[in-house]
Design an enzyme around this catalytic site. Structure first.
Site, PDB file in Angstrom:
ATOM      1  N   ASP A 128       7.338  29.533 -13.045  1.00  0.00           N
ATOM      2  CA  ASP A 128       8.616  30.461 -12.936  1.00  0.00           C
ATOM      3  C   ASP A 128       8.328  31.226 -12.527  1.00  0.00           C
ATOM      4  OD1 ASP A 128       5.958  31.658 -13.985  1.00  0.00           O
ATOM      5  OD2 ASP A 128       7.223  32.793 -15.072  1.00  0.00           O
ATOM      6  N   GLU A 177       4.695  32.335 -16.379  1.00  0.00           N
ATOM      7  CA  GLU A 177       2.909  32.997 -16.176  1.00  0.00           C
ATOM      8  C   GLU A 177       3.338  34.795 -15.927  1.00  0.00           C
ATOM      9  OE1 GLU A 177       0.692  35.248 -14.188  1.00  0.00           O
ATOM     10  OE2 GLU A 177       2.779  34.873 -13.461  1.00  0.00           O
TER      11      GLU A 177
END
Length: 389
Positions: A74, A139
């Site tokens: 991400d 994350e």
């Protein structure tokens, strides 16, 4: 022999940046990497998190020792698009720099890891053991992908860990523990001309934040590696219109804890500050939205020292070993590991992460492909017995 050309390495990074995995849509990145690895006979498994969101696990080699390498899929939101000099989701080269959201944090590190695994596999460089790729979802917010992989046992048999977050030509062996906390204040709405008929939810919230700033910044507890705790109020929201006393307000605070002032001590101190206001009639409550422990690994591990030695020719300078405030998935991955467990953060990138016009130096990205190839294979091949310690 190079299996993947420089042009192909740049195209892979361009393809990854083009996938707008902004705290979501990680599955599209995972599927892209899964297909890329499959072209080189490396099986990769999607670990579904939720619709459209998945982590990726892949391995080369077999047996012990097992070296895990990890990066996240991400990215953060690009922010105000009109402030970007280029399209944030189109990797753009200018004067040796590659611009795009995630170019630094951390699709360049992820791409370099995957390409290195392919090179090691296709050139038969791994003589024993296993290299396991753990590419995580989420994350940037809460680390749900790392939590899921940890709970599924993907770290149970791992002997060492490298995370490719953007350290540049520096190596991190310890980092603080990030906490995200929501403080909610409930009041009672009233017309602003008659405030005595209501209760302004903003007032006690401001007092708590003010007192927390004073308390945390006056703490003397200092960890010998990670220093002092860091406290920041980062979001405040209250009210619906200017002439109404707000009945609800909240603040989000981000704290970076250390072993000298732990996550629980942070929470306890904030609870004390809330109680002081509640004893005067406020209705404040606290919710811990994320609490990740600090990480401290040995500075002199074989992994850290080998990374310093292999990285130096690429950096053309000595590579420092450091502790940082920024957190990583290691807070979840290393929950059950001993203090002696080998761990480092080492990956391409710089301090443009999360900023407008984020970039990675093209040479650094390409260097890390070669650096990782050498570091991963050498570290496992030179292990004594079936352990990497």
């Amino acid at each position: 022999m190079t299996v993947i050309t420089t042009a192909e390495q740049l195209q892979i990074l361009k393809d990854l940046v083009a996938i707008p995995s902004v705290n979501d849509q990680e599955q599209a990145v995972a599927e892209y990497l899964q297909k890329l690895l499959a072209k080189h006979n490396i099986a990769a498994k999607l670990v579904q998190l939720s619709p459209g969101r998945a982590s990726l696990v892949a391995e080369i080699g077999a047996g012990k020792p097992i070296f895990a390498v990890s990066g996240h899929l991400d990215v953060v939101a690009p922010g105000e698009l009109d402030q970007w000099a280029t399209d944030p989701f189109t990797l753009t080269e200018k004067a040796g720099k590659l611009y795009g959201r995630g170019a630094s944090d951390m699709k360049s590190g992820l791409a370099a890891m995957v390409i290195a695994l392919i090179e090691i596999q296709d050139q038969h460089l791994l003589k024993k053991g296993t290299i396991r790729l753990l590419a995580t979802a989420g994350e940037e917010i809460g680390e749900p992908g790392a939590i899921q992989l940890y709970q599924a046992g993907y770290l149970d048999d791992v002997d060492a860990l490298l995370i490719g977050e953007p350290s540049g030509y520096n190596i991190t062996y310890a980092h603080k523990g990030p906490l995200n906390i929501r403080i909610t204040s409930k009041g009672e709405a009233a017309h602003s001309s008659r405030p005595q008929l209501g209760y302004n939810a903003i007032d006690p919230l401001i007092e708590v934040i003010h007192n927390a700033n004073r308390e945390f910044r006056s703490l003397t507890q200092t960890d010998d590696t990670l220093g002092k705790v860091i406290f920041n109020a980062t979001v405040i929201h209250a009210g619906d219109q200017v002439n109404t006393i707000p009945a609800l307000a909240y603040a989000l605070v981000n704290v970076r804890a250390t072993p000298a002032f732990t996550n629980q001590q942070v929470i306890d101190l904030l609870q004390q500050l809330l109680k002081a206001q509640n004893d005067q009639g406020a209705r404040l409550s606290l919710t811990v939205e994320m609490s990740l422990e600090p990480v401290k690994a040995p500075k002199d591990s074989r992994l850290a020292q080998l990374a310093v030695a292999i990285g130096k020719p690429y950096a053309k300078a000595d590579i420092p070993l450091q502790a940082t405030a920024g957190g990583t998935d290691a807070s979840n991955f290393l929950k059950d590991k001993p203090a002696s467990f080998p761990f480092i953060v080492f990956g391409p990138g710089n301090l443009s992460s999360h900023k407008v016009n984020e970039y990675v130096d093209q040479d650094m990205y390409l260097n890390f492909v070669k650096l990782y190839q050498q570091l991963f294979s050498t570290y496992v091949n030179e292990a004594k017995g079936d352990t990497l310690n």
